[in-house]
Design a protein around this motif. Sequence first.
Motif, PDB file in Angstrom:
ATOM      1  N   PRO A   1     -34.721 -38.335  34.880  1.00  0.00           N
ATOM      2  CA  PRO A   1     -35.132 -37.819  36.194  1.00  0.00           C
ATOM      3  C   PRO A   1     -34.715 -36.375  36.379  1.00  0.00           C
ATOM      4  O   PRO A   1     -33.686 -35.939  35.861  1.00  0.00           O
ATOM      5  CB  PRO A   1     -34.396 -38.751  37.175  1.00  0.00           C
TER       6      PRO A   1
ATOM      7  N   SER B   1     -36.260 -43.314  38.535  1.00  0.00           N
ATOM      8  CA  SER B   1     -35.136 -43.421  39.464  1.00  0.00           C
ATOM      9  C   SER B   1     -35.208 -44.739  40.224  1.00  0.00           C
ATOM     10  O   SER B   1     -36.287 -45.256  40.515  1.00  0.00           O
ATOM     11  CB  SER B   1     -35.136 -42.243  40.441  1.00  0.00           C
TER      12      SER B   1
ATOM     13  N   GLU C   1     -33.489 -46.655  43.679  1.00  0.00           N
ATOM     14  CA  GLU C   1     -32.674 -46.485  44.878  1.00  0.00           C
ATOM     15  C   GLU C   1     -32.713 -47.760  45.702  1.00  0.00           C
ATOM     16  O   GLU C   1     -33.721 -48.465  45.735  1.00  0.00           O
ATOM     17  CB  GLU C   1     -33.175 -45.302  45.716  1.00  0.00           C
TER      18      GLU C   1
END
Length: 347
Positions: free
Chosen positions: A108, A162, A164
């Motif tokens: 990322p 990514s 989250e």
Amino acid sequence: MTNAPIHELSERARDVFRMVVESYLDTGLPVGSRTISKLPTVNLSPASIRNVMQDLEEMGLLSHPHTSAGRVPTEGGLRLFVDGMMQAAQPSQEERAAIEARLERGGPIEEALAAATAALSGLSACAGIVLVPKREPVLRQFAFVQISPVQALAVLVGNDGSVENRVVDLPPGISPATLTEVGNYVSARLSGLTLSEAQGRLVEEIRAGKAALDRAAQELVARGLAVWSEDGARRPVLIVRGQANLLDQAAADDLERVRQLLDELEGKEEIARLLDRARSGQGMKIFIGSENKLFALSGSSVIAAPYRGGDGKVVGVVGVIGPTRLNYARVVPMVDFTAQALSRLMA
């Protein structure tokens, strides 16, 4: 007395001033006339040098920290030196390679930015900082994992890999089966969209009756998408690396200043706003000590340069924070090179 422009200084005064500043930046210690007189290129007596240093002090370029000590440059003196006298030294091949190696690891973009900042911090012996581009993640997958009767963990996987997590409150009437249905719907119908695009698509499909979700599920999807949008607007977009570099031997006699600087580094939003000022410029920004109110107490300097995206527009800022006693001639080109390397990465 106000600081004199460089052209108002005699050649002798410029030479003495430059030597005082360079010696101070190298050692961090007040510089006396005898120190200057012993330099191989100097043909002046200590008494003559003292007279010149006294004149420079009256001009506001040097200060006398202790009765028996030598002189140190004032913040105004450092500004004069940086703007009008400094001879920048380009980064060595090893330093350039160290920065570029951190950017070639993939992953990322935030990881590459953090790695470049860590490399810059290590090479400059300062705290490295980078203002991350303000961009929304692009959805790849979206899922909900129930953690209590009234809350679930919303898990977002971005196109850049990514991952989250955010805790969201569950609306009434949500079952585990509905959570699975909602995750499948978002991954199938909204994948490849940014958060704002996904929110817009959801509204359109609900309005057109194509959402294939009941009201509770629709509310949960909207709530899950909104938590990222709201969080992204508030989230500090600043990465700081290498604060420990500020605790060097030279800081032993000035621990209060270092403590103040470390406290200031905790206020990432304030620093982010400071760095935002570098977005508007075309090149390097150097803030020395109290020139910026944020660092007035710690007497710190910030060197920052913007980096650009593929369209040539400024997308972020990279730089260092450290004491005003920085090796500006070495660090300024290093920050500039890192900004250029990040621009190539973002292209």
